[in-house]
Scaffold this motif. Structure first.
Motif, PDB file in Angstrom:
ATOM      1  N   TRP A  76       7.129  -5.799   6.653  1.00  0.00           N
ATOM      2  CA  TRP A  76       6.230  -6.640   5.868  1.00  0.00           C
ATOM      3  C   TRP A  76       4.782  -6.229   6.047  1.00  0.00           C
ATOM      4  O   TRP A  76       3.984  -6.276   5.099  1.00  0.00           O
ATOM      5  N   THR A  91      -1.310   3.298   5.655  1.00  0.00           N
ATOM      6  CA  THR A  91      -0.273   2.425   6.203  1.00  0.00           C
ATOM      7  C   THR A  91       0.469   3.083   7.364  1.00  0.00           C
ATOM      8  O   THR A  91       0.918   2.396   8.280  1.00  0.00           O
ATOM      9  N   GLY A 142      -0.177  -4.546  -6.879  1.00  0.00           N
ATOM     10  CA  GLY A 142       0.236  -4.871  -5.522  1.00  0.00           C
ATOM     11  C   GLY A 142       1.682  -4.492  -5.247  1.00  0.00           C
ATOM     12  O   GLY A 142       2.017  -3.960  -4.176  1.00  0.00           O
ATOM     13  N   TYR A 143       2.572  -4.761  -6.201  1.00  0.00           N
ATOM     14  CA  TYR A 143       3.969  -4.322  -6.077  1.00  0.00           C
ATOM     15  C   TYR A 143       4.029  -2.806  -5.828  1.00  0.00           C
ATOM     16  O   TYR A 143       4.738  -2.330  -4.931  1.00  0.00           O
ATOM     17  N   TYR A 190       5.314   0.996   2.103  1.00  0.00           N
ATOM     18  CA  TYR A 190       6.570   0.813   2.831  1.00  0.00           C
ATOM     19  C   TYR A 190       7.395   2.088   2.860  1.00  0.00           C
ATOM     20  O   TYR A 190       7.937   2.465   3.910  1.00  0.00           O
ATOM     21  N   THR A 233      -2.776   5.518   0.164  1.00  0.00           N
ATOM     22  CA  THR A 233      -2.059   4.318   0.608  1.00  0.00           C
ATOM     23  C   THR A 233      -1.044   4.660   1.689  1.00  0.00           C
ATOM     24  O   THR A 233      -0.939   3.964   2.714  1.00  0.00           O
ATOM     25  N   GLY A 250       2.271  -1.666  -2.479  1.00  0.00           N
ATOM     26  CA  GLY A 250       3.093  -2.105  -1.354  1.00  0.00           C
ATOM     27  C   GLY A 250       4.315  -1.233  -1.160  1.00  0.00           C
ATOM     28  O   GLY A 250       4.701  -0.907  -0.024  1.00  0.00           O
ATOM     29  N   PHE A 292       4.059  -3.194   3.865  1.00  0.00           N
ATOM     30  CA  PHE A 292       4.031  -3.558   2.448  1.00  0.00           C
ATOM     31  C   PHE A 292       2.763  -4.335   2.098  1.00  0.00           C
ATOM     32  O   PHE A 292       2.053  -4.006   1.135  1.00  0.00           O
ATOM     33  N   LEU A 293       2.452  -5.340   2.897  1.00  0.00           N
ATOM     34  CA  LEU A 293       1.306  -6.196   2.579  1.00  0.00           C
ATOM     35  C   LEU A 293      -0.019  -5.490   2.813  1.00  0.00           C
ATOM     36  O   LEU A 293      -0.993  -5.731   2.088  1.00  0.00           O
ATOM     37  N   VAL A 335      -3.300  -6.254   7.664  1.00  0.00           N
ATOM     38  CA  VAL A 335      -3.059  -6.451   6.224  1.00  0.00           C
ATOM     39  C   VAL A 335      -4.379  -6.519   5.465  1.00  0.00           C
ATOM     40  O   VAL A 335      -4.546  -5.895   4.408  1.00  0.00           O
ATOM     41  N   ALA A 385      -0.368  -3.492  -0.230  1.00  0.00           N
ATOM     42  CA  ALA A 385      -0.523  -4.357  -1.409  1.00  0.00           C
ATOM     43  C   ALA A 385      -1.869  -5.069  -1.433  1.00  0.00           C
ATOM     44  O   ALA A 385      -2.303  -5.523  -2.494  1.00  0.00           O
ATOM     45  N   SER A 386      -2.535  -5.168  -0.275  1.00  0.00           N
ATOM     46  CA  SER A 386      -3.833  -5.860  -0.249  1.00  0.00           C
ATOM     47  C   SER A 386      -4.871  -5.131  -1.099  1.00  0.00           C
ATOM     48  O   SER A 386      -5.915  -5.715  -1.434  1.00  0.00           O
TER      49      SER A 386
END
Length: 585
Positions: A512, A495, A560-561, A568, A491, A564, A515-516, A446, A519-520
C-alpha cells in the motif's frame, strides 16, 4: 419478372445513394454546385469554452432552407456536447452568394434581454463547414458602456483546393444596436477562392506552434529527461552499493566479522522482515482492483497517445474521446488478468466480487460524476447535458462489453498467473513492527513520494490544461509520450527508494505504501488545478465551478490509479529481486 424488377429497382436506389454519399462532408470531396452544409454548433462565454449552449438557445433565426436531421455520428461527439443544427443557409460548392437577407428577428423583452446578456458576457458561437470549426462573436459593448450591439452579417470566405475545402474564414460585420421592439435583419454572403493549402495541412492554421513548441516546453522536456538520468543513476548507485554491503554482511561467516558486527548480527535491516514482506496486503480485494484498473489505464493511455501521434485525431470532432472509449472497452481483459491474478496470489477467494469491483470501480466514478454534473447542465440548459440515449449507450458498453471481457481476463489471470511463487516463506504470525523515526512512517513517505513525479510533469500539465480549458488544440502528442515514459521511470525510481528505506526500518507494509506514494502525484496535480482555476481562468458560477473541479477530480483519480500501479509494479520487481538473491537460513 416482378421480383426481378424489384431487385433491380433496389440496386438502382442503393447505387444512387452510394453515388450521392460519395461526395459530401463525410469524405470531404465535393462536386461543383453540390450543397455544402453550414452547421451551427454552440454558443457560450468566451472565458469558459466548456460552458456551452445550443446556438438557437439565443433568439437567432435560421435560413429559409429546409432543415436537415443530424444525429451524433460518434459517442465522443455526444459526450462532448456537440449539438449540430442546420443553419438553413444555402451554400453550394464553388458558387458565390452575394449579400442576402435570410431572416429577421423582432425583439420582444425576452429576446432583448437574452441578447444583452450574451453581449455583456462576451458570448462566442461556433459553426462547422466540412468539419472545419469557425468562431464568431455575438456582439460588443459600446465604448461608453451604455449601448449593446449585435453583429448581423456573416461573411464566409471559403478556400478550396481541387474538389476539397481547405480553409474557411468568417468576418462579422454590420453592428446593430439592441433596443426593445427593434427588428434586426440577418444577412450572409459567401466568397470562394482557390487556395494552395493541401488538404492534409488544412488544420495547421488552428494549431499554435508558438505556444506548444515554445522553448519553455522543450526545456521542460529536457529538464525532466535529466531528472530521469539523475534518479536512475542515484538509485543504481545508492541501492546497489548499500545492498552490496548488506549482502556481504548477511553472507559473511562469523569468523570474518569484527566484534561490533558479531554483537549486532542480523538483528537489523531489511532481511529481518523476509518472513512477512510477501504477506498479502490489507484489503486485498480493493488493492488488486486498484492495480488491475491501473494496468488498464496505463495501456489505454499508451495506445491512445500512439494513435493520436499516428492518426492526428484532433482533426475530427470527438474522435479522441471515441478512440479512448473504444480502447478502454477492448482492453478490459488487461484489467481482469492483472487484478484477478494478483488477488489469487494473495489468497483471495471471492473472485467474482473482486472482478466486479475491478470492472466497475473507474466507470462508476466517471458515470457518477458525469451524471451529477449532467443534472446541473440540464438545469442550466447547457449543451454539455448528456442525452438519455448516450447514457444508455455508455451503460450498455459497461455491462455488455467491459464486464464480459474483464471476466475473461480474470479467469485467464487466475489460471495462468494465480499461483504464489514468492522467494521466501510467509511466517504464520506477523512480526511486530518496531518504532521508527517520524519521517520513516508510511504516511510521511506517501505524502513526499509524489513530489518528484509531479515535478517531472508539471509543465506538461499546464499545456494540457490550457488545451482543454481554453481555445487551444493540443497536437504535440510526441511530447506527451515522452512525458508519459518519463513519469513512469521517475515514479518507479522514487517508490523503490522509499520502499528500501521502509523495509530497512523493518516495516513490511510496502504494498500500500508503494501504491499510495506513487499515487500521491495525482494529489499534487489536483492541488495545481486549484491554482490554475483561480489564476489562469476566468470561470465563475455553480455550473462552471462544478464542471471544472468535477472533471479535474476524475482526471486526477485516473492519474492516481496509473501512477500507483507504476510504483507498485516497479517496487514489486525490486523486492522480489533482493529477497531472491539473499540466502535465508
Amino acid at each position: 419478372m416482378g421480383r426481378l424488377s424489384s431487385v433491380l429497382r433496389l440496386i438502382c436506389v442503393v447505387s444512387v445513394y452510394i453515388y450521392q454519399a460519395g461526395c459530401d462532408e463525410h469524405n470531404h470531396v465535393y462536386d461543383k454546385a453540390e450543397e455544402v452544409v453550414l452547421w451551427m454548433n454552440t454558443v457560450g462565454p468566451y472565458h469558459n469554452r466548456q460552458e456551452t449552449y445550443e446556438y438557437f438557445s439565443l433568439p437567432f433565426c435560421s435560413g429559409p432552407k429546409e432543415s436537415i436531421s443530424h444525429y451524433h455520428e460518434t459517442l465522443g461527439e455526444a459526450l462532448l456536447g456537440v449539438e449540430l443544427e442546420f443553419s438553413g443557409l444555402g451554400i453550394d460548392f464553388l458558387a458565390d452568394v452575394p449579400k442576402i437577407q435570410y431572416c429577421e428577428v423582432e425583439l420582444n423583452q425576452e429576446k432583448y434581454q437574452a441578447f444583452v446578456y450574451a453581449v455583456k458576457n462576451h458570448y462566442w458561437y461556433q459553426m462547422y463547414i466540412d468539419d472545419l470549426p469557425i468562431w464568431g462573436i455575438v456582439g460588443e459593448i459600446d465604448e461608453g458602456g451604455d449601448g449593446y450591439y449585435i453583429w448581423t452579417h456573416k461573411k464566409l470566405d471559403i478556400g478550396y483546393n481541387n474538389n476539397q475545402i481547405v480553409d474557411v474564414n468568417l468576418t462579422s460585420e454590420h453592428k446593430y444596436k439592441l433596443e426593445p421592439s427593434a427588428k434586426i435583419p440577418f444577412t450572409y454572403e459567401v466568397k470562394w477562392h482557390k487556395s494552395n493549402v493541401n488538404y492534409k495541412d488544412r488544420f495547421d492554421k488552428y494549431l499554435d506552434p508558438n505556444f506548444f513548441q515554445h522553448r519553455i516546453h522543450w526545456f521542460s522536456i529536457f529538464n525532466s529527461f535529466m531528472m530521469v538520468i539523475f534518479l536512475v543513476g542515484l538509485v543504481s548507485m545508492i541501492l546497489m552499493r548499500t545492498l552490496r554491503k548488506d549482502y556481504i554482511r548477511y553472507g559473511t561467516k562469523d569468523e570474518d566479522l569484527d566484534d561490533m558486527e558479531k554483537d549486532l548480527g542480523d538483528e537489523y535491516g531489511w532481511k529481518q522482515v523476509h518472513g512477512d514482506v510477501f504477506r498479502p496486503a490489507s484489503h486485498p480485494m480493493l488493492f488488486s482492483a486498484l492495480i488491475g484498473t491501473g494496468y488498464h489505464i496505463s495501456v489505454v493511455a499508451g495506445c491512445v497517445i500512439t494513435f493520436a501521434i499516428l492518426g492526428e485525431l484532433y482533426t475530427e470532432r470527438g474522435s479522441l474521446l471515441s478512440t479512448a472509449i473504444f480502447v478502454y472497452a477492448a482492453t478490459s481483459p488487461v484489467n481482469g488478468y492483472f487484478g484477478g491474478s494478483l488477488y489469487a496470489r494473495m489468497g483471495g477467494k471471492v473472485w467474482i466480487k473482486q472482478m466486479l469491483l475491478s470492472a466497475f470501480s473507474l466507470p462508476a466514478l466517471v458515470c457518477g460524476t458525469a451524471f451529477f454534473i449532467n443534472f446541473i447542465a440540464i438545469y442550466y440548459h447547457a449543451s454539455r447535458a448528456i442525452p438519455f440515449g448516450t447514457m444508455v449507450a455508455v451503460t450498455c458498453i459497461c455491462i455488455f462489453v467491459i464486464l464480459p471481457l474483464t471476466l475473461v481476463g480474470t479467469v485467464l489471470g487466475r489460471n495462468l498467473a494465480g499461483q504464489p511463487n514468492y522467494p521466501c516463506r510467509i511466517n504464520a504470525v506477523p512480526r511486530p513492527i518496531p518504532e521508527k523515526k517520524w519521517f520513516m512512517e508510511p504516511a510521511v513517505i506517501v505524502v513526499l513520494g509524489g513530489i518528484l513525479p509531479f515535478g517531472s510533469i508539471f509543465i506538461e500539465m499546464y499545456f494540457i490544461f490550457t488545451s482543454f480549458w481554453a481555445y487551444k488544440i493540443y497536437y504535440v502528442y510526441g511530447f506527451m509520450l515522452l512525458v508519459f515514459v518519463i513519469l513512469a521511470i521517475v515514479t518507479i525510481c522514487v517508490t523503490i527508494v522509499c520502499t528500501y528505506f521502509l523495509l530497512n526500518a523493518e516495516d513490511y507494509r510496502w504494498q500500500w505504501t508503494s501504491f499510495l506514494a506513487a499515487a500521491s502525484t495525482a494529489g499534487y496535480v489536483y492541488m495545481y488545478s486549484f491554482y490554475y482555476f483561480f489564476f489562469k481562468t476566468k470561470m465563475y458560477g455553480l455550473f462552471q465551478t462544478t464542471f471544472y473541479f468535477g472533471y479535474m477530480a476524475l482526471f486526477s483519480i485516473a492519474l492516481g490509479y496509473m501512477c500507483g500501479t507504476f510504483g507498485y509494479v516497479g517496487t514489486s520487481v525490486f523486492v522480489r529481486k533482493i529477497y531472491s538473491t539473499v540466502k535465508i537460513d
